[in-house]
Design an enzyme around this catalytic site. Structure first.
Site, mmCIF file in Angstrom:
data_model
loop_
_atom_site.group_PDB
_atom_site.id
_atom_site.type_symbol
_atom_site.label_atom_id
_atom_site.label_comp_id
_atom_site.label_asym_id
_atom_site.label_seq_id
_atom_site.Cartn_x
_atom_site.Cartn_y
_atom_site.Cartn_z
ATOM 1 N N GLU A 1 -21.578 -51.104 24.333
ATOM 2 C CA GLU A 1 -22.102 -50.722 25.642
ATOM 3 C C GLU A 1 -21.363 -51.382 26.799
ATOM 4 O OE1 GLU A 1 -26.304 -51.366 25.634
ATOM 5 O OE2 GLU A 1 -26.594 -50.190 23.817
ATOM 6 N N THR A 2 -20.395 -52.245 26.495
ATOM 7 C CA THR A 2 -19.641 -52.924 27.556
ATOM 8 C C THR A 2 -18.160 -52.556 27.462
ATOM 9 O OG1 THR A 2 -19.100 -54.886 26.250
ATOM 10 C CG2 THR A 2 -21.245 -54.876 27.382
ATOM 11 N N HIS B 1 -15.779 -54.504 26.716
ATOM 12 C CA HIS B 1 -15.095 -55.421 25.804
ATOM 13 C C HIS B 1 -14.168 -54.663 24.848
ATOM 14 C CE1 HIS B 1 -14.555 -59.171 23.611
ATOM 15 N NE2 HIS B 1 -14.793 -58.518 22.495
ATOM 16 N N PHE C 1 0.256 -50.820 12.965
ATOM 17 C CA PHE C 1 -0.975 -51.034 13.733
ATOM 18 C C PHE C 1 -2.126 -50.327 13.027
ATOM 19 C CE2 PHE C 1 -3.913 -50.312 17.326
ATOM 20 C CZ PHE C 1 -4.056 -51.626 17.735
ATOM 21 N N ARG D 1 -13.450 -43.624 8.017
ATOM 22 C CA ARG D 1 -12.016 -43.912 7.980
ATOM 23 C C ARG D 1 -11.680 -45.050 7.017
ATOM 24 N NH1 ARG D 1 -13.718 -41.474 12.134
ATOM 25 N NH2 ARG D 1 -12.438 -40.165 13.469
#
Length: 158
Positions: free
Chosen positions: A90-91, A93, A118, A132
């Site tokens: 929700e942020t 980050h 990567f 995944r």
């Protein structure tokens, strides 16, 4: 005209390092398992006593670049694989971690002239990450194949 390509047939002549983020280890353990399965089936010694494979665990995906850099300072690897799972919350980050991890991994790869795959999943939900990591397809296998191809390609170009 010369055409250069990497090989998918064997990993037995490669020295491989894998850097794995512990955060979201429900996912990263599964990706690592798929990765190791592929490397083993392509001839790399994945045993506890292997001299051609090293695995480093870090707290999270943000720490992947510094561990990759330290590994490359320590030994001559043909290829590294970075594994992590960052799931949107929700942020903001999520955006910071992904941005810095991807830029950092790319920079280390450029600085040391060693391919770094990567293998950091970036998903919107835990369900997507699980899909995944093995429910539908284990991307760890794909990351290992990319490592075999790029490791052999760079060896051939040098």
């Amino acid at each position: 005209m010369a055409i250069f390509e990497g090989s998918f047939t064997t990993a037995s002549n490669l020295k491989v390092g894998i850097v794995v983020a512990r955060f979201n280890d429900l996912i990263t353990n599964k990706i690592l398992s798929g990765c190791l399965d592929c490397l083993k089936r392509h001839g790399l010694d994945t045993s506890e006593t292997s001299e051609t494979l090293d695995i480093v665990w870090v707290p999270g995906s943000f720490e992947l670049p510094i561990a990759a850099k330290t590994l490359l300072k320590k030994s001559n690897y043909d290829v590294l694989i970075s594994l992590g799972a960052v799931i949107r919350g929700e942020t903001s980050h999520y955006d910071v971690v992904i941005s810095e991890a991807s830029k950092g991994i790319a920079q280390v790869s450029y600085d040391y002239d060693v391919p770094i795959i990567f293998g950091v999943l970036t998903t919107d939900s835990m369900q997507q990450a699980l899909e995944r990591a093995g429910i539908k397809n284990n991307l760890g296998w794909n990351y290992a194949l990319q490592a075999i191809e790029m490791g052999s390609l760079i060896k051939n170009l040098n």
